[in-house]
Design a protein around this motif. Sequence first.
Motif, PDB file in Angstrom:
ATOM      1  N   TYR A  41      51.253  29.147  31.258  1.00 48.16           N
ATOM      2  CA  TYR A  41      52.067  29.322  30.056  1.00 48.16           C
ATOM      3  C   TYR A  41      52.906  28.084  29.752  1.00 48.16           C
ATOM      4  O   TYR A  41      53.094  27.721  28.589  1.00 48.16           O
ATOM      5  CB  TYR A  41      52.960  30.562  30.200  1.00 48.16           C
ATOM      6  N   ASN A  45      52.733  25.840  26.396  1.00 52.41           N
ATOM      7  CA  ASN A  45      53.924  25.530  25.602  1.00 52.41           C
ATOM      8  C   ASN A  45      54.045  24.029  25.364  1.00 52.41           C
ATOM      9  O   ASN A  45      54.454  23.585  24.285  1.00 52.41           O
ATOM     10  CB  ASN A  45      55.176  26.044  26.311  1.00 52.41           C
ATOM     11  N   TYR A  73      59.134  32.478  25.350  1.00 50.85           N
ATOM     12  CA  TYR A  73      58.215  33.156  26.276  1.00 50.85           C
ATOM     13  C   TYR A  73      58.992  33.841  27.394  1.00 50.85           C
ATOM     14  O   TYR A  73      58.704  34.986  27.768  1.00 50.85           O
ATOM     15  CB  TYR A  73      57.231  32.139  26.861  1.00 50.85           C
ATOM     16  N   ARG A  79      54.579  34.819  22.351  1.00 49.80           N
ATOM     17  CA  ARG A  79      53.556  34.474  23.337  1.00 49.80           C
ATOM     18  C   ARG A  79      52.390  33.820  22.617  1.00 49.80           C
ATOM     19  O   ARG A  79      51.914  34.337  21.602  1.00 49.80           O
ATOM     20  CB  ARG A  79      53.083  35.728  24.067  1.00 49.80           C
ATOM     21  N   TYR A  81      48.618  33.050  22.714  1.00 52.09           N
ATOM     22  CA  TYR A  81      47.423  33.504  23.420  1.00 52.09           C
ATOM     23  C   TYR A  81      46.383  32.391  23.548  1.00 52.09           C
ATOM     24  O   TYR A  81      45.613  32.359  24.501  1.00 52.09           O
ATOM     25  CB  TYR A  81      46.802  34.699  22.690  1.00 52.09           C
ATOM     26  N   ASN A  98      46.275  35.922  30.344  1.00 52.02           N
ATOM     27  CA  ASN A  98      45.660  36.897  29.438  1.00 52.02           C
ATOM     28  C   ASN A  98      44.724  37.822  30.203  1.00 52.02           C
ATOM     29  O   ASN A  98      44.084  37.414  31.186  1.00 52.02           O
ATOM     30  CB  ASN A  98      44.848  36.187  28.347  1.00 52.02           C
TER      31      ASN A  98
END
Length: 279
Positions: A41, A45, A73, A79, A81, A98
């Motif tokens: 994540y 970002n 987040y 979020r 994906y 995910n």
Amino acid sequence: MALGPARTLPPDIAAAQREIEEVARGYGLDFFETIFELVEYDELNMLAAYGGFPVRYPHWRFGAQYEELSKGYTYGLQRIYEMVINNDPCYAYLLRSNSMTDQKLVIAHVYAHCDFFKNNAWFAHTNRKMLDQMANHATRINRHIDRYGYEAVEEFIDACLSLEDLIDPHLPHIKRWEAPKESVQSPLAASSEDEAQPSVSKFRAKPYMEEFINPPDVLERELEERKREAKQREESRSFPEKPQRDVLLFLLEHAPLKSWQHDVLSIIRDEAYYFAPQA
């Protein structure tokens, strides 16, 4: 922040990706080769803060965007994906956390994006090798930073970014004006320019009547008046003669910029035109 080394798809996601690609082509989608990478994540970002690219020039706004995305987040406010960039080949990034259902849905969604990038007229004139170009831009700006200092370059980038929306998004698709034709000045052209200078009208007269028919003081006043009118016309002429929507191009052509400033502004303009269809 650097991306992690292990970004290849695991076997189950890779198998689903191949199956979805076959289905997408079966429905008539036509897209560039698409490379999927699996990222965490924080890496996603970072990519989002960079506009989808792993390498950009150094600037504080990317850090600010990364901080905003990371907090969103962490607090459960948003979020990402997936992310896909308009390039040939297309690069798409999948979020490792995910679920498998999400991954399949996202992969199918990515192929639709890639088909749109390749075939939509609005994207037809964008740089298809922008991944390499962004890295080149970063190298050029880093070179300017090494030579002129970070603060000077950063301040100028700030000024350029405040104007980055002042482009002509339709310029790549239409021809707004004719390019000026190059010509060599001839003696005839020079004489025509001389004739364009303010002059006075004189009556025909014999030499002995010249000073009575065409008094010198009257001719001098008339000449001064015509010079004044010509100066007023010149001052009232608009610049540029035709309106120009691409303010960045106008500055590149006419602003008194140093060579490195001209290069930085051209980079900001190139990237603005790349992102314009996605705005």
